[in-house]
Write an enzyme that holds these catalytic residues in place. Structure first.
Site, PDB file in Angstrom:
ATOM      1  N   SER A 192     -36.165 -46.676  82.929  1.00  0.00           N
ATOM      2  CA  SER A 192     -35.250 -47.617  82.293  1.00  0.00           C
ATOM      3  C   SER A 192     -33.903 -47.587  83.007  1.00  0.00           C
ATOM      4  O   SER A 192     -33.847 -47.896  84.195  1.00  0.00           O
ATOM      5  CB  SER A 192     -35.106 -47.274  80.797  1.00  0.00           C
ATOM      6  OG  SER A 192     -34.322 -48.241  80.133  1.00  0.00           O
ATOM      7  N   THR A 193     -32.825 -47.193  82.333  1.00  0.00           N
ATOM      8  CA  THR A 193     -31.487 -47.225  82.919  1.00  0.00           C
ATOM      9  C   THR A 193     -31.440 -46.406  84.209  1.00  0.00           C
ATOM     10  O   THR A 193     -31.776 -45.219  84.218  1.00  0.00           O
ATOM     11  CB  THR A 193     -30.453 -46.663  81.928  1.00  0.00           C
ATOM     12  OG1 THR A 193     -30.620 -47.297  80.674  1.00  0.00           O
ATOM     13  CG2 THR A 193     -29.041 -46.886  82.453  1.00  0.00           C
ATOM     14  N   ASP A 227     -38.823 -43.909  74.986  1.00  0.00           N
ATOM     15  CA  ASP A 227     -40.007 -44.699  75.331  1.00  0.00           C
ATOM     16  C   ASP A 227     -40.762 -44.021  76.472  1.00  0.00           C
ATOM     17  O   ASP A 227     -40.182 -43.690  77.505  1.00  0.00           O
ATOM     18  CB  ASP A 227     -39.608 -46.113  75.740  1.00  0.00           C
ATOM     19  CG  ASP A 227     -40.815 -47.015  75.972  1.00  0.00           C
ATOM     20  OD1 ASP A 227     -41.845 -46.802  75.305  1.00  0.00           O
ATOM     21  OD2 ASP A 227     -40.718 -47.931  76.809  1.00  0.00           O
ATOM     22  N   MET A 248     -32.596 -44.159  79.103  1.00  0.00           N
ATOM     23  CA  MET A 248     -32.104 -43.751  77.794  1.00  0.00           C
ATOM     24  C   MET A 248     -33.187 -43.943  76.743  1.00  0.00           C
ATOM     25  O   MET A 248     -33.970 -44.883  76.815  1.00  0.00           O
ATOM     26  CB  MET A 248     -30.865 -44.575  77.429  1.00  0.00           C
ATOM     27  CG  MET A 248     -30.221 -44.196  76.104  1.00  0.00           C
ATOM     28  SD  MET A 248     -28.678 -45.115  75.848  1.00  0.00           S
ATOM     29  CE  MET A 248     -28.295 -44.652  74.160  1.00  0.00           C
ATOM     30  N   HIS A 274     -37.808 -51.185  82.235  1.00  0.00           N
ATOM     31  CA  HIS A 274     -37.153 -51.997  81.207  1.00  0.00           C
ATOM     32  C   HIS A 274     -36.201 -52.986  81.867  1.00  0.00           C
ATOM     33  O   HIS A 274     -35.219 -52.599  82.496  1.00  0.00           O
ATOM     34  CB  HIS A 274     -36.361 -51.107  80.240  1.00  0.00           C
ATOM     35  CG  HIS A 274     -37.217 -50.202  79.410  1.00  0.00           C
ATOM     36  ND1 HIS A 274     -36.744 -49.054  78.813  1.00  0.00           N
ATOM     37  CD2 HIS A 274     -38.535 -50.275  79.082  1.00  0.00           C
ATOM     38  CE1 HIS A 274     -37.715 -48.468  78.148  1.00  0.00           C
ATOM     39  NE2 HIS A 274     -38.811 -49.181  78.292  1.00  0.00           N
TER      40      HIS A 274
END
Length: 367
Positions: free
Chosen positions: A190-191, A312, A309, A216
């Protein structure tokens, strides 16, 4: 007595909020973003600016924790401004970009230059769209605020000149198919993940096992991201389509706004692209992918959870681990945000924790 009570109340109300600077040449966007972010008690919009030159004047007086940045602006474009920030004083930046092909391609340049997140904005219906996406906007700012400043650096990947030769809401019940020895690699991030994926995938040869990826990212941007990587990597990289085969030398990236599952027909892997509710607050969800990999690939898989973050992917990686798949997590020092890997480690889902630069070698020796 009353004086002492007041002092206690004041002390308890002290809150360190995330200081945000908004840089966008649209007065409407500045107003809507400011109003939307101000609704979150953890965020304080300290200023707005119509372009980077005005922003630098304001930042000289008070430096923000997070910058929400447009790309196409007069006097100085957002990419130039971003690179300047990352050179002089690395600061988490969330890109606010239009949902167009050109906007998506430019956003990929921004992510490669060090930005950590994306907030999409359409060309029409802007005010209503941003208000509806207020939770996503606040989450992007909060994730950016947790970024490790030491990891906010541009990625310099080599240009490859060689020719290109809980997820139960989405997952359907039922047993896996017949045995297979084909190997598959599943990656979730993600991030900070766009840069991390660029580091990993550009280091892999065409002989690498097939790879499926959930990053993401908003709808429309995953196609541009895949095209960018395809121009940098020896492997073929594409946004996944329903029914695409998972083959050696191929990387399939889940499309933004839809879930991706691994399936098997006989001994051949393919992906299914499906609608469904957000899982772990995300669509696509890493948990959905990892759980499908556990079911259909089992011990013939490698699961990798990288910077991001939230949690997930942690439970899905645990299912892969329990199905005898090999599992890896990116280490804290090389993560932009050490959230998803940390949660997976806490669950006992991870066999090995590795620095980002060691992950390509682990992929090639995992079969």
């Amino acid at each position: 007595m009353a004086s002492g009570s007041s002092a206690v109340i004041v002390k308890e109300c002290v809150l360190t909020r995330i200081k945000v600077l908004i840089v966008d040449d649209s007065a409407v966007v500045r107003q809507v973003l400011s109003t939307t972010l101000a609704q979150d008690a953890a965020i304080e919009v300290i200023d707005v600016a119509a372009d980077p030159l005005f922003a630098m004047q304001k930042m000289a007086k008070q430096w923000p924790d997070v910058i929400v940045l447009d790309i196409e602006m007069p006097r100085m474009d957002g990419i130039t401004f971003l690179r300047k920030i990352m050179t002089e004083r690395p600061t988490p930046v969330v890109i606010c970009s239009t949902l167009t092909e050109k906007g998506a391609e430019t956003t990929m340049q921004a992510l490669s230059a060090g930005a950590v997140g994306i907030v999409a904005k359409p060309k029409v219906g802007l005010k209503q769209y941003l208000q509806d996406a207020s939770d996503d906007l606040a989450s992007a700012v909060k994730a950016a605020a947790r970024a490790n400043p030491k990891r906010l650096k541009p990625v310099h990947s080599p240009i490859v000149s060689a020719p290109k030769l809980t997820a139960d809401a989405v997952l359907a019940p039922g047993p896996a198919m017949m045995q297979t020895t084909d190997f598959v690699v599943a990656i979730g991030t993600s991030t900070g993940g766009t840069q991390a994926l660029e580091v990993v995938l550009t280091a892999l040869p065409r002989t690498c096992p097939g790879i499926v990826v959930v990053q993401h990212m908003p709808e429309k941007f995953t196609e541009a991201f895949a095209k960018r990587l395809n121009g940098l990597c020896q492997m073929d990289v594409a946004e996944a389509r329903h029914g695409d085969r998972v083959l050696p030398g191929r990387v399939l990236i889940a499309p933004g706004g839809r879930h991706m599952l691994l399936k098997r027909s006989g001994a051949q892997y393919h992906v299914e692209i499906v609608d469904g509710p957000p899982v772990s607050r995300h669509r696509p969800s890493v948990d959905v992918l990892f759980r499908s990999v556990a079911k259909f690939a089992g011990k013939n898989a490698l699961g990798i959870i990288m910077t991001g973050m939230g949690d997930d992917g942690a439970r899905g990686l645990k299912e892969m681990h329990d199905a005898q798949a090999r599992t890896l997590a990116q280490d804290e020092d090389s993560c932009v945000v050490y959230g998803m890997p940390k949660e997976a480690v806490k669950l006992g889902a991870v066999d090995r924790v590795l620095p980002l630069n060691d992950i390509p070698g682990a992929i090639m020796t995992s079969r």
